[in-house]
Every structure is written in structure tokens, then in C-alpha cells.
Enzyme design. Structure first.
Site, mmCIF file in Angstrom:
data_model
loop_
_atom_site.group_PDB
_atom_site.id
_atom_site.type_symbol
_atom_site.label_atom_id
_atom_site.label_comp_id
_atom_site.label_asym_id
_atom_site.label_seq_id
_atom_site.Cartn_x
_atom_site.Cartn_y
_atom_site.Cartn_z
ATOM 1 N N ILE A 94 32.988 40.201 44.583
ATOM 2 C CA ILE A 94 32.658 39.990 45.989
ATOM 3 C C ILE A 94 32.541 41.322 46.728
ATOM 4 O O ILE A 94 33.227 42.293 46.396
ATOM 5 C CB ILE A 94 33.698 39.053 46.663
ATOM 6 N N CYS A 95 31.650 41.342 47.702
ATOM 7 C CA CYS A 95 31.488 42.451 48.640
ATOM 8 C C CYS A 95 30.971 43.717 47.944
ATOM 9 O O CYS A 95 29.871 43.722 47.415
ATOM 10 C CB CYS A 95 32.802 42.686 49.385
ATOM 11 N N HIS A 96 31.759 44.792 47.909
ATOM 12 C CA HIS A 96 31.367 46.041 47.269
ATOM 13 C C HIS A 96 31.688 46.050 45.771
ATOM 14 O O HIS A 96 31.309 46.983 45.066
ATOM 15 C CB HIS A 96 32.076 47.229 47.931
ATOM 16 N N TRP A 113 27.752 43.036 49.425
ATOM 17 C CA TRP A 113 27.690 43.604 50.764
ATOM 18 C C TRP A 113 26.313 44.259 50.899
ATOM 19 O O TRP A 113 25.837 44.896 49.952
ATOM 20 C CB TRP A 113 28.811 44.623 50.945
#
Length: 174
Positions: free
Chosen positions: A107-109, A128
Site C-alpha cells: 500500500i501507498c509508497h 501513492w
């Protein structure tokens, strides 16, 4: 049947909710979450850029094998995956996990670590937004969606996507 889920993080820079919410979801579903890091001791989580809680590391990533686990979760935060991608042992573990075909949820970075493991080429995923150019340059098909599943890879963009991310992770563990 209870499964053992590896959560791999660096020493600091972990976005707290991206660790704790999937961790709690896995635990509530009757599975065993295990916190891995390049070093033993504690890791520092953050609420964006503000230090939050510390969490104890269960095992060093160099002391475990992919066969010890049923799935891998890679939480985000900016500094966390940036540090992990410089650790050869962590990168090799991620690469081997992707090759194993077992679920990998990032998730995200966190997909930065997947880039370093050369595990995104030809894959459809999200992250992201600022990571999209790195993913595309590494051969991924980046999309802006809440949760994306491509084979054994599950990705989401940010903490707002955690309900869908957690639901999809739990479905992959069935």
C-alpha cells in the site's frame, strides 16, 4: 485454517495505520501476523510526519524464509519502503515472495520495494500517485484505483483505501 502473515518494515518511517489496520484485520480473522524488519529491536511508526508508537520486531528478515509464511504485507510511509529498498536481504525476500505466488499486499509508497525487487514489470498496480512514474519506468501498468489485484499482487493507494485493501487481503487468505 490459521495462516502466518509476514509484515515487512524498515526501522522507521512506517505509516502507522498502514501497519496496524491490516495487522488487526489479519489477527481478527484468526491469522498470525509477524513483524519482520532488517534488524531486531523496535520500529518507529509515524502518523504522516509525526512519530507515533514503537512496535517490537518479531524476527529479522534474514532469519526467516518465504516458506515460513502464507502471505506478505508491505506497509507504506515514505521513508519505510525507501529504506527497505536499500537492504539487499529485504529486497531478496520480497522478490522470492513474489516468485512464490503467495499473496503480496503493498500500500501507498510500498511498491518502491517491489520496483527494487524487479517484481512489477508487466503487472497492473496502484500506489501513492508520486510513485507512479517509478512504477511505469520499471515496466508496470499504473492505474488510479482503490485496490488492484494482479495475480498474487494486491495494491492500494493510501490509508483511505485500507477497508478495501484489508478486505481483499483477507479474501486472498481463504
Amino acid at each position: 485454517m490459521s495462516k502466518k502473515i509476514a509484515f515487512l518494515v524498515a526501522a522507521e518511517g512506517i505509516e502507522r495505520v498502514e501497519l496496524t489496520e491490516p495487522w488487526d484485520a489479519v489477527k481478527a480473522a484468526g491469522h498470525e501476523p509477524v513483524l519482520l524488519s532488517p534488524e531486531t529491536g523496535e520500529v518507529q511508526t509515524f502518523d504522516h510526519l509525526t512519530a507515533a508508537e514503537k512496535r517490537p520486531v518479531d524476527q529479522a528478515v534474514g532469519d526467516v524464509a518465504v516458506d515460513d509464511f502464507d502471505a506478505l504485507v508491505l506497509p507504506g510511509g515514505v521513508a519505510n519502503p525507501d529504506a527497505l529498498r536499500t537492504d539487499a536481504t529485504a529486497v531478496a525476500f520480497v522478490k522470492d515472495f513474489m516468485i512464490s505466488g503467495k499473496p503480496v499486499a503493498a500500500i501507498c509508497h510500498a511498491p518502491w520495494t517491489l520496483v527494487e525487487a524487479d517484481a512489477v514489470r508487466g503487472r497492473r498496480l496502484t500506489s501513492w500517485p508520486s510513485v507512479q512514474t517509478d512504477l511505469r519506468n520499471a515496466g508496470a501498468d499504473w492505474v488510479d484505483e482503490e485496490v488492484v489485484v494482479d495475480g498474487n499482487l494486491i495494491t492500494s493507494r493510501n490509508p483511505d483505501d485500507l477497508p478495501a485493501f484489508n478486505k481483499t487481503l483477507l479474501e486472498a487468505l481463504k
